[in-house]
Motif scaffolding. Structure first.
Motif, PDB file in Angstrom:
ATOM      1  N   UNK A  45      -0.005  20.574 -51.846  1.00 31.98           N
ATOM      2  CA  UNK A  45      -1.411  20.565 -51.476  1.00 31.98           C
ATOM      3  C   UNK A  45      -1.818  20.509 -49.766  1.00 31.98           C
ATOM      4  N   UNK A  46      -1.029  19.484 -49.257  1.00 33.37           N
ATOM      5  CA  UNK A  46      -1.278  19.319 -47.779  1.00 33.37           C
ATOM      6  C   UNK A  46      -0.948  20.364 -46.989  1.00 33.37           C
ATOM      7  N   UNK A  47       0.302  21.190 -47.334  1.00 33.18           N
ATOM      8  CA  UNK A  47       0.664  22.295 -46.439  1.00 33.18           C
ATOM      9  C   UNK A  47      -0.022  23.472 -46.758  1.00 33.18           C
ATOM     10  N   UNK A  48      -0.637  23.541 -47.870  1.00 32.06           N
ATOM     11  CA  UNK A  48      -2.051  24.699 -48.224  1.00 32.06           C
ATOM     12  C   UNK A  48      -3.012  24.650 -47.380  1.00 32.06           C
ATOM     13  N   UNK A  49      -3.305  23.209 -47.212  1.00 23.74           N
ATOM     14  CA  UNK A  49      -4.528  23.070 -46.180  1.00 23.74           C
ATOM     15  C   UNK A  49      -4.241  23.665 -44.807  1.00 23.74           C
ATOM     16  N   UNK A  50      -2.681  23.278 -44.353  1.00 22.71           N
ATOM     17  CA  UNK A  50      -2.650  23.703 -42.988  1.00 22.71           C
ATOM     18  C   UNK A  50      -2.295  25.145 -43.027  1.00 22.71           C
ATOM     19  N   UNK A  51      -2.026  25.890 -44.065  1.00 25.43           N
ATOM     20  CA  UNK A  51      -1.860  27.380 -43.987  1.00 25.43           C
ATOM     21  C   UNK A  51      -3.184  27.983 -44.178  1.00 25.43           C
ATOM     22  N   UNK A  74       7.157  27.296 -45.314  1.00 23.05           N
ATOM     23  CA  UNK A  74       8.519  26.820 -45.876  1.00 23.05           C
ATOM     24  C   UNK A  74       8.427  25.690 -46.374  1.00 23.05           C
ATOM     25  N   UNK A  75       7.508  24.671 -45.950  1.00 20.90           N
ATOM     26  CA  UNK A  75       7.134  23.289 -46.421  1.00 20.90           C
ATOM     27  C   UNK A  75       6.477  23.369 -47.851  1.00 20.90           C
ATOM     28  N   UNK A  76       5.359  24.209 -47.892  1.00 20.11           N
ATOM     29  CA  UNK A  76       4.648  24.581 -49.057  1.00 20.11           C
ATOM     30  C   UNK A  76       5.623  24.925 -50.270  1.00 20.11           C
ATOM     31  N   UNK A  77       6.370  25.967 -49.871  1.00 19.23           N
ATOM     32  CA  UNK A  77       7.631  26.547 -50.949  1.00 19.23           C
ATOM     33  C   UNK A  77       8.454  25.299 -51.223  1.00 19.23           C
ATOM     34  N   UNK A  78       8.756  24.433 -50.359  1.00 21.31           N
ATOM     35  CA  UNK A  78       9.489  23.214 -50.699  1.00 21.31           C
ATOM     36  C   UNK A  78       8.713  22.468 -51.741  1.00 21.31           C
ATOM     37  N   UNK A  79       7.516  22.247 -51.482  1.00 21.50           N
ATOM     38  CA  UNK A  79       6.636  21.561 -52.342  1.00 21.50           C
ATOM     39  C   UNK A  79       6.459  22.192 -54.066  1.00 21.50           C
ATOM     40  N   UNK A  80       6.256  23.810 -53.942  1.00 22.04           N
ATOM     41  CA  UNK A  80       5.870  24.375 -55.112  1.00 22.04           C
ATOM     42  C   UNK A  80       6.967  24.648 -55.723  1.00 22.04           C
ATOM     43  N   UNK A  81       8.220  24.924 -55.284  1.00 20.61           N
ATOM     44  CA  UNK A  81       9.128  25.381 -55.926  1.00 20.61           C
ATOM     45  C   UNK A  81      10.541  24.592 -55.968  1.00 20.61           C
TER      46      UNK A  81
END
Length: 327
Positions: A45-51, A74-81
Motif C-alpha cells: 500500500x505505501x509503495x503504491x502511494x509512492x508510485x 521493487x519494494x511494491x513487488x516485495x510486498x505484493x508477491x
C-alpha cells in the motif's frame, strides 16, 4: 486410517519418498502469519502511494525521483508477491510443486537485486549532485536516468536467471524428498555481486558525499562563499541538494542495517535451516526494509505527504491535477 508415521509425512501416499512435516508451535506460526501478512499489506500500500505520486504529478518527474520510483516498484513487488510467498515457508510442507519453488526464488532474487542496484544509482546521483553541482543538470538528465533504470532491471533479471539457471532448468534438482523446496546457488558469487561490490560502492560514494557536504556546511556558516547573486543562487541549490543527500542518506543507512545481518551470516559461513525461526527473522528484516522506505519519505519529504493527501481525497481525479504544485 492413517498410522502415526503416515500422519507425520507431507505425502502419506509416497511413504518412502515423502518428507516429514516440520511442525512449529501454533502460537509461533500464528504470530508469523499475522506479522508477515500485515507487513506485506502495508508495504504494498505505501509503495503504491509512492508510485502513483511520482508517476502522476509532473513536478515530481526529476532524475532523483525516477530512481525513487524504480526503488518503489521493487519494494511494491516485495510486498505484493515476495512476502506472501515467504509465509508459505512457515508451513510444515511445500505443496506447490518444484516449478513454483524455483519461480518463487526467482522473483525475490530479481526484486532484491534491483533494490541493491537502485541504491547504487541513488548514491551516484547524490555524489554528482554534491561533488559536481555545476555539471549535475547536464550529466544527470531524466533520459539518462531512465536508461539506467531500464539497464538496472535488465541486469537484475539476467543475473537472477543465470544464478538460478540449474534450478530453473531442472526444478527440484536438489530436493531430497517430496514436500521440500530447496534451491542451491553459488553463495560466493551472490555474496560478491549483490553485497560486497554494491555495498562497498555505496559506502565509498556516501562517505565522499558527506565529507564534501560537511565542508560546504562549514563554508556557509563561516561566510567564506561570495555574496554575489550568482553565488547566492548556487548556495541555495546546494542547500536543497544537501537536504536531499541527508534524506537519501537515511534511506541508504536503513537499507544497510536491514541487509547486512543476512549477508553477514552468509559471510561467516554459518548455515541456517530453511524455514527455521532464525532464517525467518533475517529474511523478514530484508523484506521489512521495503516497508520502511515510504515511511522515511513521509517524514522527510513534504511533497510525499501532500501527494498522499491528494490521492486519498481523490483530488487526483480532477482535470489537470497532474499540474498541481506540491513541492
Amino acid at each position: 486410517m492413517q498410522t502415526s508415521e503416515e500422519a507425520e509425512l507431507c505425502f502419506p501416499q509416497l511413504l518412502n519418498t515423502s518428507c516429514k512435516k516440520h511442525i512449529r508451535p501454533q502460537s509461533e506460526a500464528m504470530f508469523i502469519y499475522i506479522v508477515m501478512s500485515s507487513i506485506s499489506l502495508l508495504t504494498a500500500a505505501l509503495n503504491l502511494l509512492v508510485i502513483i505520486s511520482i508517476s502522476h504529478f509532473r513536478q515530481l518527474h526529476t532524475p532523483t525521483n525516477i530512481l525513487l520510483l524504480s526503488l518503489a516498484v521493487s519494494d511494491f513487488l516485495v510486498g505484493l508477491l515476495v512476502t506472501p510467498f515467504q509465509i508459505l515457508f512457515t508451513e510444515p510442507c511445500w505443496l506447490l510443486g518444484d516449478l513454483v519453488c524455483a519461480l518463487f526464488y526467482l522473483i525475490p532474487c530479481i526484486t532484491l537485486c534491483a533494490s541493491v542496484v537502485n541504491m547504487v544509482l541513488i548514491s551516484v546521483d547524490r555524489y554528482v549532485a554534491i561533488c559536481d553541482p555545476l555539471h549535475y543538470p547536464t550529466k544527470i538528465t531524466a533520459k539518462r536516468v531512465q536508461i539506467c533504470v531500464f539497464l538496472c532491471w535488465g541486469y537484475s533479471v539476467f543475473y537472477s536467471v543465470v544464478l538460478l539457471y540449474d534450478n530453473l532448468k531442472q526444478p527440484g534438482l536438489y530436493n531430497s524428498c517430496y514436500g521440500e523446496c530447496v534451491i542451491i546457488i553459488t553463495g560466493a558469487i551472490d555474496l560478491i555481486f549483490t553485497f560486497i561490490i554494491p555495498i562497498s560502492a555505496i559506502i565509498i560514494l556516501y562517505v565522499r558525499v558527506f565529507v564534501v557536504a560537511a565542508s560546504q556546511a562549514r563554508a556557509m556558516r563561516s561566510h567564506i562563499t561570495a555574496v554575489t547573486l550568482k553565488s547566492s543562487a548556487t548556495v541555495t541549490v546546494k542547500k536543497s541538494e544537501l537536504k536531499a543527500a541527508r534524506t537519501l542518506g537515511v534511506v541508504v543507512a536503513v537499507f544497510l542495517m536491514c541487509y547486512c545481518p543476512c549477508y553477514c551470516v552468509s559471510l561467516s559461513g554459518y548455515d541456517f535451516v530453511i524455514g527455521s525461526s532464525a532464517e525467518v527473522v533475517l529474511i523478514f528484516l530484508v523484506f521489512f526494509n521495503s516497508c520502511l522506505n515510504p515511511v522515511i519519505y513521509a517524514f522527510f519529504y513534504p511533497w510525499f505527504r501532500k501527494s498522499v493527501k491528494l490521492i486519498i481525497t481523490l483530488e487526483i481525479l480532477q482535470p489537470h491535477s497532474s499540474e498541481a504544485n506540491i513541492q
